[in-house]
Structure formats: structure tokens, C-alpha cells
Design a protein around this motif. Structure first.
Motif, PDB file in Angstrom:
ATOM      1  N   VAL A  61       0.843  -1.191   0.000  1.00 48.37           N
ATOM      2  CA  VAL A  61       0.000   0.000   0.000  1.00 48.37           C
ATOM      3  C   VAL A  61       0.880   1.243   0.000  1.00 48.37           C
ATOM      4  O   VAL A  61       1.763   1.397   0.843  1.00 48.37           O
ATOM      5  CB  VAL A  61      -0.943   0.029   1.228  1.00 48.37           C
ATOM      6  CG1 VAL A  61      -1.827   1.282   1.194  1.00 48.37           C
ATOM      7  CG2 VAL A  61      -1.805  -1.232   1.282  1.00 48.37           C
ATOM      8  N   THR A  66      -2.971   0.672  -4.165  1.00 53.15           N
ATOM      9  CA  THR A  66      -3.014  -0.517  -3.300  1.00 53.15           C
ATOM     10  C   THR A  66      -2.894  -1.729  -4.203  1.00 53.15           C
ATOM     11  O   THR A  66      -3.633  -1.858  -5.185  1.00 53.15           O
ATOM     12  CB  THR A  66      -4.329  -0.583  -2.502  1.00 53.15           C
ATOM     13  OG1 THR A  66      -4.370   0.499  -1.570  1.00 53.15           O
ATOM     14  CG2 THR A  66      -4.441  -1.898  -1.733  1.00 53.15           C
ATOM     15  N   THR A 104     -12.593  -5.790  -1.810  1.00 52.95           N
ATOM     16  CA  THR A 104     -11.362  -5.099  -1.435  1.00 52.95           C
ATOM     17  C   THR A 104     -10.969  -4.019  -2.435  1.00 52.95           C
ATOM     18  O   THR A 104     -10.565  -2.914  -2.049  1.00 52.95           O
ATOM     19  CB  THR A 104     -10.214  -6.114  -1.275  1.00 52.95           C
ATOM     20  OG1 THR A 104     -10.582  -7.078  -0.288  1.00 52.95           O
ATOM     21  CG2 THR A 104      -8.937  -5.422  -0.843  1.00 52.95           C
ATOM     22  N   CYS A 105     -11.084  -4.312  -3.728  1.00 49.09           N
ATOM     23  CA  CYS A 105     -10.725  -3.300  -4.739  1.00 49.09           C
ATOM     24  C   CYS A 105     -11.591  -2.057  -4.610  1.00 49.09           C
ATOM     25  O   CYS A 105     -11.089  -0.921  -4.623  1.00 49.09           O
ATOM     26  CB  CYS A 105     -10.851  -3.871  -6.150  1.00 49.09           C
ATOM     27  SG  CYS A 105      -9.553  -5.043  -6.608  1.00 49.09           S
ATOM     28  N   ALA A 108     -10.708  -0.030  -1.429  1.00 51.36           N
ATOM     29  CA  ALA A 108      -9.487   0.754  -1.608  1.00 51.36           C
ATOM     30  C   ALA A 108      -9.720   1.925  -2.557  1.00 51.36           C
ATOM     31  O   ALA A 108      -9.250   3.049  -2.315  1.00 51.36           O
ATOM     32  CB  ALA A 108      -8.370  -0.144  -2.137  1.00 51.36           C
ATOM     33  N   GLN A 112      -9.367   6.036  -1.958  1.00 50.55           N
ATOM     34  CA  GLN A 112      -8.549   6.895  -2.816  1.00 50.55           C
ATOM     35  C   GLN A 112      -9.346   8.075  -3.354  1.00 50.55           C
ATOM     36  O   GLN A 112      -8.783   9.125  -3.668  1.00 50.55           O
ATOM     37  CB  GLN A 112      -7.970   6.073  -3.969  1.00 50.55           C
ATOM     38  CG  GLN A 112      -6.912   5.075  -3.543  1.00 50.55           C
ATOM     39  CD  GLN A 112      -6.503   4.122  -4.657  1.00 50.55           C
ATOM     40  OE1 GLN A 112      -7.018   4.192  -5.780  1.00 50.55           O
ATOM     41  NE2 GLN A 112      -5.584   3.213  -4.365  1.00 50.55           N
ATOM     42  N   ARG A 255     -11.338  -2.678   5.247  1.00 50.46           N
ATOM     43  CA  ARG A 255      -9.883  -2.812   5.083  1.00 50.46           C
ATOM     44  C   ARG A 255      -9.161  -1.606   5.698  1.00 50.46           C
ATOM     45  O   ARG A 255      -8.374  -0.926   5.059  1.00 50.46           O
ATOM     46  CB  ARG A 255      -9.509  -2.957   3.601  1.00 50.46           C
ATOM     47  CG  ARG A 255     -10.189  -4.119   2.885  1.00 50.46           C
ATOM     48  CD  ARG A 255      -9.694  -5.453   3.422  1.00 50.46           C
ATOM     49  NE  ARG A 255     -10.228  -6.560   2.641  1.00 50.46           N
ATOM     50  CZ  ARG A 255     -11.239  -7.350   3.037  1.00 50.46           C
ATOM     51  NH1 ARG A 255     -11.828  -7.132   4.213  1.00 50.46           N
ATOM     52  NH2 ARG A 255     -11.638  -8.345   2.271  1.00 50.46           N
ATOM     53  N   ILE A 258      -5.481  -0.060   5.381  1.00 53.74           N
ATOM     54  CA  ILE A 258      -5.045   0.747   4.242  1.00 53.74           C
ATOM     55  C   ILE A 258      -4.902   2.220   4.644  1.00 53.74           C
ATOM     56  O   ILE A 258      -4.068   2.950   4.096  1.00 53.74           O
ATOM     57  CB  ILE A 258      -6.037   0.603   3.071  1.00 53.74           C
ATOM     58  CG1 ILE A 258      -5.991  -0.833   2.511  1.00 53.74           C
ATOM     59  CG2 ILE A 258      -5.753   1.609   1.954  1.00 53.74           C
ATOM     60  CD1 ILE A 258      -7.025  -1.107   1.436  1.00 53.74           C
ATOM     61  N   SER A 262      -1.518   4.307   3.612  1.00 52.68           N
ATOM     62  CA  SER A 262      -1.635   5.223   2.471  1.00 52.68           C
ATOM     63  C   SER A 262      -1.577   6.689   2.898  1.00 52.68           C
ATOM     64  O   SER A 262      -1.820   7.590   2.089  1.00 52.68           O
ATOM     65  CB  SER A 262      -2.937   4.954   1.710  1.00 52.68           C
ATOM     66  OG  SER A 262      -4.060   5.116   2.566  1.00 52.68           O
TER      67      SER A 262
END
Length: 311
Positions: A61, A66, A104-105, A108, A112, A255, A258, A262
Motif C-alpha cells: 500500500v 493498493t 477489497t478493490c 481501496a 482513494q 480494510r 489501508i 496510504s
């Protein structure tokens, strides 16, 4: 066989999503690829993973990306809140690959884009959104299903996208019209599983479409209910106090590891600070020994009704 012969565009999480992978859970829309806000591509990430992982088993990460590796499934890369790259591993199952694209994608990617992804289910009750958060296995989707049986609408199951309006009001954006329920929950609700698709082949957790009771418009978030399984004899309900609310939001961010990796701790704290005094927080502790979803739904509705009476 992985279906990447066609290209599709979908609407979910308040985003238009162009994908080289078939995502049957999501509503399709008619939009050209270059206009989509998010793009999902198939790519070979094996070399990049070897270069960047440096011994990391699963996740790398950084500020703008990620990357993670799911053994026997795929390597994934999420960049700049706009792109998802997927590198399937030979012999992997399409359902399993898709599970991480939508989980998860997306979690993340939402972070972002400065969207808070809570882990749970969200429903519309009397025109406002209520989130049911909790650890895996707490019974969030089952409780949400009990509320759906009473006529309320689903906003999201698993990843709840929360943004702040110009007036710092927390808003829940619809995700997509599907729940995930275990066989035992389906049995309790009298839902036949023969026509349902297993989330993962040979498992007893199923995808349950919620087309007719899906809320398609964003709704202000009015409350968070944290659901916990415990060795108690009866359901317990307690308010979550001010400082505890920060922990609740952090713990149940999808999650959440992260966030610090990040460099987004300040963003998460400021977002949480804007929310904790504007919405109600309650903790629901349920027994592990018997089915309590209907009783929990009663408690939630009682508290929502009391708030509506005060307003």
C-alpha cells in the motif's frame, strides 16, 4: 472460463464502471468507455508484484495505489481512485476473482476518492439511511434481510460508501442490489436457495438479488448500529458514547489497515469528526445460541421511531 471477451459498463457506488470482466451483480448502463469514472482492466501484474512486494505476503500500500495478491485467485492493483487492474492466476474461478473486485478493490478505490467505505449493510428507514456494521460473521446481512422483509430498502451490503455534503452531512450512496446470505439465514427466512448463485462455488453462502427493494438515490446517514456476537443470554443495547464513536468508525472501515499505510489518517479522522455528532450510534450485542434477527430489527425500529417522534 473468465468472461473478458466483451466489455461492459455499470453503475455502482455512485460511479460509472467500465469493466473487461463481466460483473453480473451490477446494473448495466449505456456509456462509452472513455466517459466512465472507473475502469477495470485485465493485465499481467506478476512482474510488478515481484518487484514491489519485497517479501510482503498479501498487500503493498502506497499513497496512490493498493496492490494485493490472493493466492490461487489473482493479483490486483488499484490506482488513483480511477483504475483497477486484475491479473488472474491460472485455474482461478471467475466468481472468486469478482468477489475481490467488488470488495477489497472497491473499498481501496473509494478511499482513494475520499469516500469512507464502512463494512456492513445500509438500509433506508423513513427516508434516512441506517448502517449496520460489525465484524465478519456478526450477522449484518441477516439483520438487514429481516428489515427488508418488513418493506424497507437496501442501499448497500458489504461496502457502504459514505461522503460528506457541502454542509458536512454524511450521505450514503447506493452500492448495488444484492445481498450475501448463508444457507442457515435463508432457511430462517423461508427463502429457497435452489435458484440462487453461490458466492463461491461449493459454498453455502448465496447471492440474493434485491432488485425491487433497492434504493437508487443517495440518502443522509442518520445512525450506525454496531452488531456484536457474544455469549450473552439476551440481546443487549447500549449507546456508543462520543469518543468511542471514533473507534467504531475506524474499526468498521472496510480494510482499515489501508488508511495508515496510504497516509490517510488525517482524512479519516476529520471525516469521522464531521460525523460523530450528527448521527446516532448504538451497540447491539446478540446471543450466539439462537436466531435473533427479527428481535434485533424490532429494537432498531423502536429507536428509529423514537428519534422520529423527537424530531
Amino acid at each position: 472460463m473468465i468472461n473478458t471477451l466483451k466489455k461492459f459498463t455499470y453503475r455502482a457506488f455512485g460511479l460509472s464502471i467500465f469493466s473487461e470482466f463481466f460483473l453480473p451483480e451490477l446494473p448495466q448502463i449505456d456509456m462509452e468507455e472513455h466517459l466512465a469514472s472507473v475502469k477495470v482492466h485485465k493485465a499481467d501484474l506478476t512482474g510488478l508484484w515481484s518487484e514491489l512486494s519485497e517479501g510482503a505476503r498479501y498487500f503493498v500500500v502506497e499513497k496512490d495505489f493498493t496492490m494485493f495478491h490472493v493466492p490461487d485467485t489473482a493479483i490486483y492493483l488499484v490506482k488513483n481512485g480511477r483504475e483497477i487492474f486484475v491479473s488472474p492466476i491460472e485455474g482461478s474461478e471467475e466468481d472468486q476473482i469478482r468477489l475481490y473486485i467488488l470488495g477489497t478493490c472497491m473499498g481501496a478505490l473509494l478511499m482513494q476518492r475520499m469516500v469512507l467505505p464502512l463494512h456492513g449493510s445500509a438500509l433506508v428507514i423513513y427516508g434516512k439511511a441506517y448502517a449496520i456494521v460489525g465484524d465478519s460473521g456478526a450477522g449484518k446481512s441477516t439483520l438487514a434481510s429481516a428489515l427488508l422483509k418488513r418493506g424497507y430498502q437496501l442501499l448497500s451490503d458489504d461496502v457502504i460508501p459514505v461522503t460528506l455534503s457541502e454542509k458536512n452531512v454524511p450521505i450514503v450512496t447506493p452500492a448495488y442490489p444484492q445481498q450475501k446470505l448463508w444457507q442457515e439465514s435463508l432457511d430462517q427466512f423461508g427463502i429457497e436457495s435452489k435458484q440462487l448463485r453461490p458466492i463461491i462455488d461449493r459454498e453455502t453462502k448465496f447471492a440474493v438479488p434485491v432488485l425491487e427493494q433497492f434504493a437508487e438515490e443517495s440518502v443522509p446517514l442518520a445512525g450506525v448500529f454496531e452488531l456484536i456476537r457474544s455469549d450473552v443470554n439476551e440481546i443487549e443495547v447500549t449507546p456508543i458514547q462520543k469518543l468511542e464513536r471514533f473507534h467504531t468508525l475506524f474499526h468498521h472501515t472496510y480494510r482499515n489497515f489501508i488508511i495508515s499505510r496510504s497516509g490517510m489518517m488525517d482524512w479519516h479522522f476529520s471525516t469521522s469528526a464531521s460525523m460523530v455528532n450528527k448521527i446516532d450510534f448504538h451497540r447491539l450485542i446478540r446471543p450466539t445460541t439462537h436466531f435473533t434477527a427479527d428481535n434485533l430489527a424490532d429494537l432498531i425500529l423502536t429507536r428509529v421511531n423514537k428519534k422520529e417522534e423527537i424530531v
